[in-house]
Design a protein around this motif. Sequence first.
Motif, short mmCIF file in Angstrom:
data_model
loop_
_atom_site.label_atom_id
_atom_site.label_comp_id
_atom_site.label_asym_id
_atom_site.label_seq_id
_atom_site.Cartn_x
_atom_site.Cartn_y
_atom_site.Cartn_z
N UNK A 1 -23.57 -35.82 -3.01
CA UNK A 1 -22.88 -36.03 -3.57
C UNK A 1 -21.59 -35.89 -4.49
N UNK A 2 -22.89 -35.14 -5.43
CA UNK A 2 -22.67 -34.65 -6.47
C UNK A 2 -21.55 -33.04 -6.27
N UNK A 3 -21.87 -32.83 -5.20
CA UNK A 3 -21.87 -30.92 -5.21
C UNK A 3 -20.52 -31.08 -4.31
N UNK A 4 -20.81 -32.14 -3.34
CA UNK A 4 -19.26 -31.64 -2.58
C UNK A 4 -18.17 -32.17 -3.30
N UNK A 5 -18.24 -33.42 -4.15
CA UNK A 5 -16.85 -34.32 -3.79
C UNK A 5 -16.78 -34.30 -5.48
N UNK A 6 -17.73 -33.27 -6.46
CA UNK A 6 -17.08 -33.16 -8.11
C UNK A 6 -17.86 -31.79 -7.65
N UNK A 7 -18.70 -31.32 -8.36
CA UNK A 7 -19.52 -30.21 -8.54
C UNK A 7 -18.18 -28.73 -8.12
N UNK A 8 -17.35 -29.06 -6.78
CA UNK A 8 -16.11 -28.06 -6.56
C UNK A 8 -15.14 -28.63 -6.95
N UNK A 9 -14.82 -30.18 -7.59
CA UNK A 9 -12.96 -29.95 -8.47
C UNK A 9 -13.49 -29.91 -9.43
N UNK A 10 -14.76 -30.03 -10.09
CA UNK A 10 -14.62 -29.77 -11.63
C UNK A 10 -14.74 -27.95 -11.79
N UNK A 11 -14.86 -27.29 -10.81
CA UNK A 11 -14.98 -25.86 -10.51
C UNK A 11 -13.72 -25.17 -9.92
N UNK A 12 -12.42 -25.87 -9.74
CA UNK A 12 -11.36 -25.49 -9.78
C UNK A 12 -10.26 -25.76 -10.35
N UNK A 13 -11.21 -26.75 -11.49
CA UNK A 13 -9.96 -27.19 -12.83
C UNK A 13 -10.20 -26.72 -13.17
N UNK A 14 -11.37 -26.44 -13.74
CA UNK A 14 -11.71 -25.20 -14.55
C UNK A 14 -11.09 -23.23 -13.75
N UNK A 15 -10.94 -23.26 -13.05
CA UNK A 15 -10.11 -21.73 -12.50
C UNK A 15 -9.00 -21.69 -12.53
N UNK A 16 -8.05 -23.11 -12.55
CA UNK A 16 -6.32 -23.23 -12.52
C UNK A 16 -6.06 -22.73 -13.66
N UNK A 17 -6.93 -23.46 -14.66
CA UNK A 17 -6.90 -24.20 -16.09
C UNK A 17 -7.02 -22.39 -16.63
N UNK A 18 -7.66 -21.37 -16.29
CA UNK A 18 -7.71 -20.43 -16.53
C UNK A 18 -6.59 -19.75 -15.85
N UNK A 19 -6.18 -20.04 -14.96
CA UNK A 19 -5.21 -19.13 -13.74
C UNK A 19 -3.70 -19.31 -14.73
N UNK A 20 -3.57 -20.24 -14.95
CA UNK A 20 -2.21 -20.52 -15.84
C UNK A 20 -1.98 -20.38 -17.12
N UNK A 21 -3.27 -19.80 -17.41
CA UNK A 21 -2.80 -18.85 -19.05
C UNK A 21 -2.61 -17.29 -18.84
N UNK A 22 -2.98 -17.34 -17.35
CA UNK A 22 -3.38 -15.40 -17.15
C UNK A 22 -3.96 -15.14 -16.30
N UNK A 23 -3.56 -14.36 -15.28
CA UNK A 23 -4.10 -13.58 -14.10
C UNK A 23 -4.93 -13.26 -14.30
N UNK A 24 -6.27 -12.58 -13.80
CA UNK A 24 -7.44 -12.66 -13.64
C UNK A 24 -8.35 -12.17 -12.44
N UNK A 25 -9.64 -11.31 -12.41
CA UNK A 25 -10.11 -11.10 -11.30
C UNK A 25 -10.78 -11.57 -11.54
N UNK A 26 -11.81 -11.96 -9.80
CA UNK A 26 -12.60 -12.95 -9.27
C UNK A 26 -13.62 -12.16 -10.54
#
Length: 212
Positions: free
Chosen positions: A148-173
């Motif tokens: 449940x954690x991996x599917x519903x929570x970890x994924x969302x947290x990872x995406x939230x972090x990534x989008x916050x970073x991209x909101x600051x500047x363009x980045x590579x993978x």
Amino acid sequence: MCSGRVDLEFVFRALADGTDGVYIGGCHLGDCHYNTQGNYDAFKMTFLAQRILRHLGLNPERLRIEWTSAGEGIRFAEVMNDFGAKISELGPLGQSEGLNKETLALKLKAVTKLIPYLRVVQNERLRVKFDTEEEYRQFYHSEEFESIFDTLIADKINLSQIMLLLGEKSLSTEEIGAMLGLTASEVSRQLNNSATHGLAGYEPSQQRFSAL
């Protein structure tokens, strides 16, 4: 205040404000004076919050819950002294975990933004009721909970972090993975999904992603 009123937001807001550890004290299980399930709710919330801390790369021992009644002054003092010693041993939040202040702030912000969603997961997918502490411990260390954690929570947290970073500047993978401690495949998967849903765009000339 009943320990059952302690919310995930309280925990992560305290950490985001610079607190190095959070202690929750409640009535003994089965002896709640306000809501018969209040301290059970606090117990479940603590397990979830500790798992989130571990996912962020933070020591889950920075969050602790203990049962102490109003007549257990000596025990309360012992618990607080022990917790204080543990936090002193761990040092400032993020320091022993190897996270710089910027990365730490971003990770905590990413979780804080998800609190409303996390409450829904708590109430709908993690609504479990047992009679003993041991049964709760077994569930929150089970494959079922991890799934449940991996599917519903970890994924969302990872995406939230990534989008916050991209909101600051363009980045590579690669840059995103290095900043967040995520594998290249995980970052690529999140970015591809984000691009599909119109949340992020790819700049071929620079080989970087940016928020849309």
